[in-house]
Design a protein around this motif. Structure first.
Motif, PDB file in Angstrom:
ATOM      1  N   LEU A 194       0.830  -1.202   0.000  1.00  0.00           N
ATOM      2  CA  LEU A 194       0.000   0.000   0.000  1.00  0.00           C
ATOM      3  C   LEU A 194       0.871   1.261   0.000  1.00  0.00           C
ATOM      4  CD1 LEU A 194      -3.189   0.710   1.863  1.00  0.00           C
ATOM      5  CD2 LEU A 194      -1.250   2.149   2.414  1.00  0.00           C
ATOM      6  N   VAL A 195       1.903   1.284   0.829  1.00  0.00           N
ATOM      7  CA  VAL A 195       2.780   2.458   0.914  1.00  0.00           C
ATOM      8  C   VAL A 195       3.546   2.660  -0.388  1.00  0.00           C
ATOM      9  CG1 VAL A 195       4.776   3.456   2.100  1.00  0.00           C
ATOM     10  CG2 VAL A 195       2.944   2.395   3.422  1.00  0.00           C
ATOM     11  N   ILE A 196       4.070   1.595  -0.944  1.00  0.00           N
ATOM     12  CA  ILE A 196       4.812   1.704  -2.205  1.00  0.00           C
ATOM     13  C   ILE A 196       3.891   2.207  -3.310  1.00  0.00           C
ATOM     14  CG2 ILE A 196       5.972   0.358  -4.006  1.00  0.00           C
ATOM     15  CD1 ILE A 196       7.034  -1.424  -1.641  1.00  0.00           C
ATOM     16  N   LEU A 197       2.702   1.630  -3.388  1.00  0.00           N
ATOM     17  CA  LEU A 197       1.748   2.059  -4.412  1.00  0.00           C
ATOM     18  C   LEU A 197       1.326   3.512  -4.199  1.00  0.00           C
ATOM     19  CD1 LEU A 197      -0.041   1.514  -6.841  1.00  0.00           C
ATOM     20  CD2 LEU A 197      -1.747   0.547  -5.266  1.00  0.00           C
ATOM     21  N   GLY A 198       1.036   3.880  -2.962  1.00  0.00           N
ATOM     22  CA  GLY A 198       0.642   5.258  -2.680  1.00  0.00           C
ATOM     23  C   GLY A 198       1.731   6.248  -3.033  1.00  0.00           C
ATOM     24  N   ALA A 199       2.974   5.918  -2.688  1.00  0.00           N
ATOM     25  CA  ALA A 199       4.097   6.802  -3.012  1.00  0.00           C
ATOM     26  C   ALA A 199       4.264   6.930  -4.526  1.00  0.00           C
ATOM     27  CB  ALA A 199       5.376   6.280  -2.377  1.00  0.00           C
ATOM     28  N   TRP A 200       4.084   5.821  -5.230  1.00  0.00           N
ATOM     29  CA  TRP A 200       4.193   5.832  -6.700  1.00  0.00           C
ATOM     30  C   TRP A 200       3.106   6.718  -7.316  1.00  0.00           C
ATOM     31  CZ3 TRP A 200       7.125   5.460 -10.625  1.00  0.00           C
ATOM     32  CH2 TRP A 200       6.627   5.190 -11.900  1.00  0.00           C
ATOM     33  N   ILE A 201       1.891   6.600  -6.839  1.00  0.00           N
ATOM     34  CA  ILE A 201       0.792   7.410  -7.360  1.00  0.00           C
ATOM     35  C   ILE A 201       1.049   8.889  -7.090  1.00  0.00           C
ATOM     36  CG2 ILE A 201      -1.675   7.944  -7.124  1.00  0.00           C
ATOM     37  CD1 ILE A 201      -1.030   5.300  -8.675  1.00  0.00           C
ATOM     38  N   LEU A 202       1.482   9.211  -5.870  1.00  0.00           N
ATOM     39  CA  LEU A 202       1.792  10.616  -5.549  1.00  0.00           C
ATOM     40  C   LEU A 202       2.904  11.144  -6.440  1.00  0.00           C
ATOM     41  CD1 LEU A 202       1.575  10.738  -1.660  1.00  0.00           C
ATOM     42  CD2 LEU A 202       0.163  12.013  -3.284  1.00  0.00           C
ATOM     43  N   TRP A 203       3.926  10.338  -6.673  1.00  0.00           N
ATOM     44  CA  TRP A 203       5.035  10.748  -7.521  1.00  0.00           C
ATOM     45  C   TRP A 203       4.557  11.014  -8.947  1.00  0.00           C
ATOM     46  CZ3 TRP A 203       9.550  12.824  -7.236  1.00  0.00           C
ATOM     47  CH2 TRP A 203      10.413  12.790  -8.329  1.00  0.00           C
ATOM     48  N   LYS A 204       3.799  10.088  -9.503  1.00  0.00           N
ATOM     49  CA  LYS A 204       3.293  10.281 -10.868  1.00  0.00           C
ATOM     50  C   LYS A 204       2.409  11.516 -10.956  1.00  0.00           C
ATOM     51  CE  LYS A 204       1.221   6.698 -12.428  1.00  0.00           C
ATOM     52  NZ  LYS A 204       0.641   5.499 -12.997  1.00  0.00           N
ATOM     53  N   HIS A 205       1.596  11.742  -9.940  1.00  0.00           N
ATOM     54  CA  HIS A 205       0.698  12.902  -9.927  1.00  0.00           C
ATOM     55  C   HIS A 205       1.521  14.198  -9.876  1.00  0.00           C
ATOM     56  CE1 HIS A 205      -3.291  14.616  -9.525  1.00  0.00           C
ATOM     57  NE2 HIS A 205      -2.790  15.457  -8.627  1.00  0.00           N
ATOM     58  N   ARG A 206       2.551  14.208  -9.053  1.00  0.00           N
ATOM     59  CA  ARG A 206       3.404  15.391  -8.946  1.00  0.00           C
ATOM     60  C   ARG A 206       4.112  15.670 -10.268  1.00  0.00           C
ATOM     61  NH1 ARG A 206       8.376  17.543  -7.773  1.00  0.00           N
ATOM     62  NH2 ARG A 206       8.443  19.117  -6.136  1.00  0.00           N
ATOM     63  N   ILE A 207       4.638  14.625 -10.890  1.00  0.00           N
ATOM     64  CA  ILE A 207       5.313  14.782 -12.179  1.00  0.00           C
ATOM     65  C   ILE A 207       4.350  15.371 -13.204  1.00  0.00           C
ATOM     66  CG2 ILE A 207       6.321  13.476 -14.113  1.00  0.00           C
ATOM     67  CD1 ILE A 207       8.205  13.907 -11.709  1.00  0.00           C
ATOM     68  N   SER A 208       3.120  14.906 -13.206  1.00  0.00           N
ATOM     69  CA  SER A 208       2.103  15.431 -14.118  1.00  0.00           C
ATOM     70  C   SER A 208       1.849  16.913 -13.858  1.00  0.00           C
ATOM     71  CB  SER A 208       0.806  14.631 -13.972  1.00  0.00           C
ATOM     72  OG  SER A 208      -0.193  15.155 -14.794  1.00  0.00           O
ATOM     73  N   CYS A 209       1.814  17.297 -12.597  1.00  0.00           N
ATOM     74  CA  CYS A 209       1.587  18.711 -12.248  1.00  0.00           C
ATOM     75  C   CYS A 209       2.772  19.576 -12.657  1.00  0.00           C
ATOM     76  CB  CYS A 209       1.331  18.863 -10.747  1.00  0.00           C
ATOM     77  SG  CYS A 209      -0.222  18.148 -10.193  1.00  0.00           S
ATOM     78  N   VAL A 210       3.970  19.091 -12.411  1.00  0.00           N
ATOM     79  CA  VAL A 210       5.173  19.887 -12.684  1.00  0.00           C
ATOM     80  C   VAL A 210       5.457  19.987 -14.180  1.00  0.00           C
ATOM     81  CG1 VAL A 210       7.700  19.939 -12.399  1.00  0.00           C
ATOM     82  CG2 VAL A 210       6.226  19.434 -10.444  1.00  0.00           C
TER      83      VAL A 210
END
Length: 103
Positions: A50-66
């Motif tokens: 769950l933590v690995i998946l959550g961190a991955w989703i947050l990372w992808k979302h941030r990359i999309s925003c930036v």
């Protein structure tokens, strides 16, 4: 603040909201390590997934925003988490299912 809301939205339905990071945590790794110790033995693998998946989703979302100019969107991030966790469970991630993370 966005990440805290994201984690709360994921952990609260699993009755794990007590693990939400406080402002006193020095790092993500420290929070993960301390939280992992509080999780029941039979749920540790699922919690790690769950933590690995959550961190991955947050990372992808941030990359999309930036890089793509997307606006932060909690609902979209949570939907991505739900979709990916469903795929993981279908693919055999038994720990996620054991946590009670619904498909």
């Amino acid at each position: 603040m966005f990440a805290r809301q994201f984690w709360f939205s994921i952990l609260d339905p699993l009755n794990l909201s007590g693990l939400i990071s406080t402002r006193h945590s020095n790092s993500f790794a420290e929070w993960w390590r301390k939280s992992w110790r509080k999780v029941r033995k039979q749920d540790k693998k699922g919690f790690n997934s769950l933590v690995i998946l959550g961190a991955w989703i947050l990372w992808k979302h941030r990359i999309s925003c930036v890089f793509d100019g997307s606006a932060p969107n909690l609902r979209a991030a949570l939907q991505s988490f739900k979709d990916e966790s469903h795929l993981g469970q279908v693919g055999g991630a038994k720990g996620l299912a054991a946590l009670g993370l619904g498909c």
